[in-house]
Design a protein around this motif. Structure first.
Motif, PDB file in Angstrom:
ATOM      1  N   CYS A 136       0.846  -1.194   0.000  1.00 22.67           N
ATOM      2  CA  CYS A 136       0.000   0.000   0.000  1.00 22.67           C
ATOM      3  C   CYS A 136       0.878   1.238   0.000  1.00 22.67           C
ATOM      4  O   CYS A 136       1.835   1.335   0.787  1.00 22.67           O
ATOM      5  CB  CYS A 136      -0.926   0.025   1.218  1.00 22.67           C
ATOM      6  N   LEU A 137       0.554   2.161  -0.871  1.00 23.38           N
ATOM      7  CA  LEU A 137       1.258   3.443  -0.961  1.00 23.38           C
ATOM      8  C   LEU A 137       0.401   4.490  -0.268  1.00 23.38           C
ATOM      9  O   LEU A 137      -0.702   4.800  -0.723  1.00 23.38           O
ATOM     10  CB  LEU A 137       1.504   3.808  -2.418  1.00 23.38           C
ATOM     11  N   ALA A 181       5.070   9.980   2.890  1.00 28.21           N
ATOM     12  CA  ALA A 181       4.836   9.083   1.755  1.00 28.21           C
ATOM     13  C   ALA A 181       5.418   7.723   2.135  1.00 28.21           C
ATOM     14  O   ALA A 181       6.648   7.537   2.099  1.00 28.21           O
ATOM     15  CB  ALA A 181       5.490   9.629   0.497  1.00 28.21           C
ATOM     16  N   VAL A 182       4.565   6.786   2.529  1.00 28.22           N
ATOM     17  CA  VAL A 182       5.023   5.537   3.141  1.00 28.22           C
ATOM     18  C   VAL A 182       4.506   4.335   2.351  1.00 28.22           C
ATOM     19  O   VAL A 182       3.308   4.231   2.057  1.00 28.22           O
ATOM     20  CB  VAL A 182       4.547   5.438   4.608  1.00 28.22           C
ATOM     21  N   LEU A 183       5.422   3.428   2.045  1.00 22.44           N
ATOM     22  CA  LEU A 183       5.068   2.129   1.475  1.00 22.44           C
ATOM     23  C   LEU A 183       5.030   1.102   2.599  1.00 22.44           C
ATOM     24  O   LEU A 183       6.017   0.895   3.301  1.00 22.44           O
ATOM     25  CB  LEU A 183       6.105   1.720   0.428  1.00 22.44           C
ATOM     26  N   THR A 184       3.878   0.470   2.807  1.00 24.09           N
ATOM     27  CA  THR A 184       3.767  -0.658   3.736  1.00 24.09           C
ATOM     28  C   THR A 184       3.477  -1.915   2.916  1.00 24.09           C
ATOM     29  O   THR A 184       2.726  -1.862   1.937  1.00 24.09           O
ATOM     30  CB  THR A 184       2.648  -0.441   4.770  1.00 24.09           C
ATOM     31  N   TYR A 185       4.083  -3.047   3.328  1.00 26.35           N
ATOM     32  CA  TYR A 185       3.891  -4.257   2.525  1.00 26.35           C
ATOM     33  C   TYR A 185       4.024  -5.507   3.378  1.00 26.35           C
ATOM     34  O   TYR A 185       4.652  -5.516   4.439  1.00 26.35           O
ATOM     35  CB  TYR A 185       4.900  -4.301   1.378  1.00 26.35           C
ATOM     36  N   CYS A 224      -1.972  -5.252   3.505  1.00 29.93           N
ATOM     37  CA  CYS A 224      -0.630  -4.665   3.481  1.00 29.93           C
ATOM     38  C   CYS A 224       0.016  -4.680   4.860  1.00 29.93           C
ATOM     39  O   CYS A 224       1.205  -4.363   4.995  1.00 29.93           O
ATOM     40  CB  CYS A 224      -0.686  -3.221   2.977  1.00 29.93           C
ATOM     41  N   LEU A 225      -0.759  -5.039   5.885  1.00 34.16           N
ATOM     42  CA  LEU A 225      -0.266  -5.002   7.260  1.00 34.16           C
ATOM     43  C   LEU A 225      -0.329  -6.357   7.956  1.00 34.16           C
ATOM     44  O   LEU A 225       0.189  -6.496   9.067  1.00 34.16           O
ATOM     45  CB  LEU A 225      -1.053  -3.976   8.077  1.00 34.16           C
ATOM     46  N   ALA A 265       7.292  -5.073   6.030  1.00 28.63           N
ATOM     47  CA  ALA A 265       8.011  -3.907   6.559  1.00 28.63           C
ATOM     48  C   ALA A 265       7.382  -2.658   5.963  1.00 28.63           C
ATOM     49  O   ALA A 265       6.332  -2.710   5.283  1.00 28.63           O
ATOM     50  CB  ALA A 265       9.497  -3.991   6.227  1.00 28.63           C
ATOM     51  N   SER A 266       7.997  -1.528   6.192  1.00 27.11           N
ATOM     52  CA  SER A 266       7.551  -0.265   5.596  1.00 27.11           C
ATOM     53  C   SER A 266       8.766   0.577   5.255  1.00 27.11           C
ATOM     54  O   SER A 266       9.842   0.416   5.846  1.00 27.11           O
ATOM     55  CB  SER A 266       6.637   0.505   6.564  1.00 27.11           C
TER      56      SER A 266
END
Length: 335
Positions: A70-71, A167-171, A187-188, A195-196
């Motif tokens: 998720c962006l 601006a965070v990428l979580t995956y 995504c969590l 990680a993120s």
């Protein structure tokens, strides 16, 4: 004595244990800057591209990795950190509204919260093969930006920096040997790990200094019976709009019938003239000309309509034939 000789055979059984997938998947993301063209009275659009790269290492056989990411975008570094609308600001802290969208129609706001009423993040699912020495997958997505038409702006370069915390990428990722693993539940959560990381970028838009004249009323000295025995004073108004913080100078030329620096109104196409003068002050002591900083009216734009008053005078002591006298004066705004 008879002896019995026996041979004991030791049977060794070899068991092959199938290893499990315990590889590490690491994802990184980068974004191009969001650079808008000149903003102001008309709408302008721009795009930025986010590239996500995931690398998986440590699997010993041919395998597949699946990553659900998720962006997330919040309001950026400009306070208040709001999403609707997002804002940029110049060096003076003046605001400029803009928005970021996930679709080219600019209808779905790009957000980053699961809270009710808050725009959602953008989800991307990435699947790629992981051979013996490891594998990688890449995905790209576009951020669609828009600065709507807005009045009352100040001049300057407006920015909003989206740092790694904005601006965070979580995956989350799933891995499996000789099979395709299920997708992580979100995504969590789910999968084998996650990680993120941030993907910082800056949104920027210039607002140029600009002035436009809306009206300039006629300067009508009225009717004068007989000789011009006393001064005839009247006023005119020039209304204009300049972007905020724009330094301006309003100049008036000498008209089309001037003799040197003497302003004159003319009777039709005849050789008859009436002298007059234009001033910047009600005391009629500051002549109005065209040299910026010397004999012009000056000020600073507010982003809204502004008006300057032209003080006109026909001096006494003139005797001219009856008729209608007129002149044309050009108003110029220098900024």
């Amino acid at each position: 004595m008879i002896r019995h000789l026996g041979l004991c055979l030791l049977l060794l059984a070899a068991f092959w244990v199938t290893p499990t997938a315990k590889a590490a998947t690491v994802c990184t993301a980068t974004s191009t800057p969001m650079i808008f063209p000149q903003a102001g009275p008309t709408q302008v659009d721009s795009n930025a591209v986010v590239t996500v790269t995931c690398n998986t290492f440590g699997l010993s056989l041919l395998a597949t990795a699946r990553v659900r990411m998720c962006l997330n975008l919040d309001g950026g570094s400009v306070a208040p950190a709001q999403i609707v609308p997002r804002r940029m600001q110049n060096s003076f802290g003046d605001p400029l509204n803009f928005q970021l969208y996930s679709n080219p129609a600019h209808t779905v706001i790009w957000g980053g919260s699961a809270a009710p009423g808050v725009p959602a993040a953008v989800q991307i699912d990435l699947e790629y093969g992981v051979p013996v020495l490891g594998g990688a997958g890449t995905a790209t997505t576009t951020i669609y930006g828009r600065v709507p038409a807005q009045s009352g702006l100040a001049a300057g370069t407006f920015t909003n920096s989206f740092a790694a915390a904005n601006a965070v990428l979580t995956y989350r990722y799933s891995e499996a040997l000789l099979a395709t693993p299920p997708w992580p539940t979100s995504c969590l959560a789910g999968g084998n790990g996650g990680a993120s990381t941030g993907f910082p970028f800056t949104a920027s838009a210039p607002v140029a200094s600009r002035c436009t004249i809306s009206t300039a009323t006629d300067l009508d000295f009225g009717n004068v019976p007989g000789a011009i025995a006393t001064n005839r004073d009247q006023t005119s108004a020039v209304t204009f709009t300049c972007t905020g913080r724009t330094a301006w100078n309003v100049g008036l030329d000498n008209g089309i019938h001037a003799a040197g620096t003497t302003r004159r109104m003319r009777l039709g196409t005849s050789a008859n003239y009436v002298r007059y003068e234009l001033y910047r002050d009600a005391g009629h002591s500051q002549r109005w000309g065209t040299t910026a900083g010397t004999d012009t009216a000056s000020g600073t734009g507010s982003g809204g309509a502004q008006t300057v008053t032209v003080q006109g005078r026909v001096p006494a002591g003139q005797m001219v034939p009856a008729g209608t006298y007129a002149d044309t004066v050009t108003v110029t705004i220098t900024y």
